[in-house]
Design a protein around this motif. Sequence first.
Motif, PDB file in Angstrom:
ATOM      1  N   LYS A 120       0.909  -1.259   0.189  1.00 14.75           N
ATOM      2  CA  LYS A 120      -0.158   0.113   0.041  1.00 14.75           C
ATOM      3  C   LYS A 120       0.957   1.085   0.059  1.00 14.75           C
ATOM      4  O   LYS A 120       1.906   0.991   0.524  1.00 14.75           O
ATOM      5  CB  LYS A 120      -0.815   0.096   1.271  1.00 14.75           C
ATOM      6  N   GLY A 121       0.449   2.271  -0.521  1.00 13.49           N
ATOM      7  CA  GLY A 121       0.928   3.633  -0.741  1.00 13.49           C
ATOM      8  C   GLY A 121       0.357   4.878  -0.601  1.00 13.49           C
ATOM      9  O   GLY A 121      -0.720   4.773  -1.230  1.00 13.49           O
ATOM     10  N   ARG A 122       0.812   5.732   0.211  1.00 10.65           N
ATOM     11  CA  ARG A 122      -0.253   6.816   0.124  1.00 10.65           C
ATOM     12  C   ARG A 122       0.110   7.867  -0.814  1.00 10.65           C
ATOM     13  O   ARG A 122      -0.577   8.798  -1.151  1.00 10.65           O
ATOM     14  CB  ARG A 122       0.353   7.687   1.628  1.00 10.65           C
ATOM     15  N   GLN A 123       1.098   7.760  -1.473  1.00 12.39           N
ATOM     16  CA  GLN A 123       1.641   8.702  -2.666  1.00 12.39           C
ATOM     17  C   GLN A 123       1.453   7.913  -3.787  1.00 12.39           C
ATOM     18  O   GLN A 123       1.679   6.750  -3.922  1.00 12.39           O
ATOM     19  CB  GLN A 123       3.152   9.149  -2.424  1.00 12.39           C
ATOM     20  N   GLU A 124       1.071   8.684  -4.760  1.00 13.16           N
ATOM     21  CA  GLU A 124       0.831   7.951  -6.272  1.00 13.16           C
ATOM     22  C   GLU A 124       2.346   7.900  -6.923  1.00 13.16           C
ATOM     23  O   GLU A 124       2.987   8.824  -7.503  1.00 13.16           O
ATOM     24  CB  GLU A 124       0.064   8.927  -7.058  1.00 13.16           C
ATOM     25  N   LEU A 125       2.820   6.598  -6.701  1.00 13.75           N
ATOM     26  CA  LEU A 125       4.250   6.124  -7.273  1.00 13.75           C
ATOM     27  C   LEU A 125       3.956   6.049  -8.844  1.00 13.75           C
ATOM     28  O   LEU A 125       2.699   5.586  -9.428  1.00 13.75           O
ATOM     29  CB  LEU A 125       4.585   4.808  -6.945  1.00 13.75           C
ATOM     30  N   PRO A 126       5.075   6.410  -9.747  1.00 14.52           N
ATOM     31  CA  PRO A 126       4.978   6.215 -11.174  1.00 14.52           C
ATOM     32  C   PRO A 126       4.757   4.792 -11.774  1.00 14.52           C
ATOM     33  O   PRO A 126       5.507   3.910 -10.735  1.00 14.52           O
ATOM     34  CB  PRO A 126       6.311   6.791 -11.403  1.00 14.52           C
ATOM     35  N   LYS A 127       4.274   4.611 -12.534  1.00  7.63           N
ATOM     36  CA  LYS A 127       3.984   3.234 -13.097  1.00  7.63           C
ATOM     37  C   LYS A 127       5.262   2.522 -13.155  1.00  7.63           C
ATOM     38  O   LYS A 127       5.385   1.322 -12.928  1.00  7.63           O
ATOM     39  CB  LYS A 127       3.156   3.192 -14.194  1.00  7.63           C
ATOM     40  N   ALA A 128       6.181   3.010 -13.615  1.00 10.96           N
ATOM     41  CA  ALA A 128       7.381   2.404 -14.009  1.00 10.96           C
ATOM     42  C   ALA A 128       8.060   1.895 -12.513  1.00 10.96           C
ATOM     43  O   ALA A 128       8.693   0.501 -12.603  1.00 10.96           O
ATOM     44  CB  ALA A 128       8.520   3.279 -14.537  1.00 10.96           C
ATOM     45  N   GLU A 129       8.100   2.706 -11.565  1.00  9.05           N
ATOM     46  CA  GLU A 129       8.452   1.936 -10.228  1.00  9.05           C
ATOM     47  C   GLU A 129       7.570   1.055  -9.956  1.00  9.05           C
ATOM     48  O   GLU A 129       8.102   0.060  -9.109  1.00  9.05           O
ATOM     49  CB  GLU A 129       8.537   3.504  -9.151  1.00  9.05           C
ATOM     50  N   LEU A 130       6.390   0.935 -10.002  1.00 12.80           N
ATOM     51  CA  LEU A 130       5.465  -0.028  -9.519  1.00 12.80           C
ATOM     52  C   LEU A 130       5.859  -1.146 -10.545  1.00 12.80           C
ATOM     53  O   LEU A 130       5.842  -2.445  -9.946  1.00 12.80           O
ATOM     54  CB  LEU A 130       3.983   0.266  -9.653  1.00 12.80           C
ATOM     55  N   GLN A 131       6.018  -0.937 -11.718  1.00 14.90           N
ATOM     56  CA  GLN A 131       6.389  -2.152 -12.546  1.00 14.90           C
ATOM     57  C   GLN A 131       7.576  -2.881 -11.937  1.00 14.90           C
ATOM     58  O   GLN A 131       7.799  -3.926 -12.052  1.00 14.90           O
ATOM     59  CB  GLN A 131       6.463  -1.875 -13.986  1.00 14.90           C
ATOM     60  N   THR A 132       8.682  -2.158 -11.567  1.00 12.01           N
ATOM     61  CA  THR A 132       9.787  -2.519 -11.096  1.00 12.01           C
ATOM     62  C   THR A 132       9.741  -3.404  -9.845  1.00 12.01           C
ATOM     63  O   THR A 132      10.050  -4.586  -9.772  1.00 12.01           O
ATOM     64  CB  THR A 132      10.912  -1.482 -10.706  1.00 12.01           C
ATOM     65  N   LEU A 133       8.826  -3.044  -9.123  1.00 15.77           N
ATOM     66  CA  LEU A 133       8.542  -3.837  -7.739  1.00 15.77           C
ATOM     67  C   LEU A 133       7.710  -5.091  -8.308  1.00 15.77           C
ATOM     68  O   LEU A 133       8.131  -6.145  -7.741  1.00 15.77           O
ATOM     69  CB  LEU A 133       7.714  -3.104  -6.773  1.00 15.77           C
ATOM     70  N   ALA A 134       6.780  -4.971  -9.025  1.00 14.32           N
ATOM     71  CA  ALA A 134       6.034  -6.242  -9.690  1.00 14.32           C
ATOM     72  C   ALA A 134       7.051  -7.254 -10.048  1.00 14.32           C
ATOM     73  O   ALA A 134       7.121  -8.133 -10.017  1.00 14.32           O
ATOM     74  CB  ALA A 134       5.016  -5.877 -10.568  1.00 14.32           C
ATOM     75  N   ASP A 135       7.896  -6.868 -10.635  1.00 15.22           N
ATOM     76  CA  ASP A 135       9.068  -7.523 -11.698  1.00 15.22           C
ATOM     77  C   ASP A 135       9.885  -8.208 -10.357  1.00 15.22           C
ATOM     78  O   ASP A 135      10.241  -9.617 -10.558  1.00 15.22           O
ATOM     79  CB  ASP A 135       9.637  -6.945 -12.556  1.00 15.22           C
ATOM     80  N   LEU A 136      10.200  -7.476  -9.397  1.00 11.52           N
ATOM     81  CA  LEU A 136      11.078  -8.113  -8.125  1.00 11.52           C
ATOM     82  C   LEU A 136      10.090  -9.320  -7.613  1.00 11.52           C
ATOM     83  O   LEU A 136      10.699 -10.247  -7.057  1.00 11.52           O
ATOM     84  CB  LEU A 136      11.470  -7.174  -7.180  1.00 11.52           C
ATOM     85  N   VAL A 137       8.997  -8.823  -7.459  1.00 11.06           N
ATOM     86  CA  VAL A 137       8.170 -10.047  -6.910  1.00 11.06           C
ATOM     87  C   VAL A 137       8.027 -11.311  -7.411  1.00 11.06           C
ATOM     88  O   VAL A 137       7.586 -12.298  -7.002  1.00 11.06           O
ATOM     89  CB  VAL A 137       6.577  -9.452  -6.351  1.00 11.06           C
ATOM     90  N   SER A 138       7.641 -11.030  -8.963  1.00 12.94           N
ATOM     91  CA  SER A 138       7.569 -12.218  -9.628  1.00 12.94           C
ATOM     92  C   SER A 138       8.501 -13.006 -10.376  1.00 12.94           C
ATOM     93  O   SER A 138       8.462 -14.145 -10.968  1.00 12.94           O
ATOM     94  CB  SER A 138       6.498 -11.569 -10.853  1.00 12.94           C
ATOM     95  N   ARG A 139       9.857 -12.278 -10.046  1.00 12.84           N
ATOM     96  CA  ARG A 139      10.864 -12.991 -11.008  1.00 12.84           C
ATOM     97  C   ARG A 139      11.361 -14.434 -10.247  1.00 12.84           C
ATOM     98  O   ARG A 139      11.813 -15.059 -11.073  1.00 12.84           O
ATOM     99  CB  ARG A 139      12.282 -12.147 -10.440  1.00 12.84           C
ATOM    100  N   ARG A 140      10.848 -14.587  -9.086  1.00 13.58           N
ATOM    101  CA  ARG A 140      11.263 -16.008  -8.683  1.00 13.58           C
ATOM    102  C   ARG A 140      10.370 -17.222  -8.874  1.00 13.58           C
ATOM    103  O   ARG A 140      10.967 -18.239  -8.876  1.00 13.58           O
ATOM    104  CB  ARG A 140      11.234 -16.072  -6.992  1.00 13.58           C
ATOM    105  N   GLY A 141       9.004 -16.655  -9.263  1.00 14.58           N
ATOM    106  CA  GLY A 141       8.254 -17.862  -9.604  1.00 14.58           C
ATOM    107  C   GLY A 141       6.909 -17.381 -10.348  1.00 14.58           C
ATOM    108  O   GLY A 141       5.857 -17.985 -10.110  1.00 14.58           O
TER     109      GLY A 141
END
Length: 220
Positions: A120-141
């Motif tokens: 969760k985030g109170r600030q509106e994060l740029p889509k590119a930063e969110l995608q970076t986090l999503a890729d880090l979450v999904s890279r293992r499996g």
Amino acid sequence: MDIARFESLGDNCEFGFVMARHQPKKSSLLRWALTPFPVLTRLLRDDFKDLYQFENLEPTSPKMLLDRGTGVRFHTDMVRDSVFVEDHKAVYEKEIHKVAHLRQRLEEQLQNPDMIFVYKGRQELPKAELQTLADLVSRRGGAQLLYVTAKGDLPPGSVEAHGDNLHIARIDRFADYATANVTSEAVWDQILENASIKIAPRARSASDMPGSKPAGQETS
């Protein structure tokens, strides 16, 4: 809704309290931690390197400490009134075993393509930063990221897909940091219900998930 598919990545304890209503006996590595966005991305990118090493820990609030090795802030019994308790090394020896256990569980969950990790985030994060986090979450499996925000035009409770591994949900309000347990329960539950539908599980049951235990054998 299969609550076992969800796990918290922060940024504070709010979603931990949401989870606790459904899983009162279960804990996890980051459910009760403070994980600002840059801290979380570095933690995942570095594969939890230097996590909770004794020499890196320092009191930071009445009952929390800062792990300088990762930047994560944890609740702890090592600290009281913003200073270390007298026997804090002995307390650490007990806590490090729990931290190691919860780290292993989280690493197993990150390998599970059915898992949905909530940040969760109170600030509106740029889509590119969110995608970076999503890729880090999904890279293992192939696990998925569900980012919850109070910004934007989505109706509260809704969930919207943004690519293969990133989903964005809208909450009507976040709890104040001082009262993180005062959550918008109905809307949080609506988000979980909608995410369960939109992010379809693979052909595995919850009992097949890494780290899962038969009923009555849950550990904290």
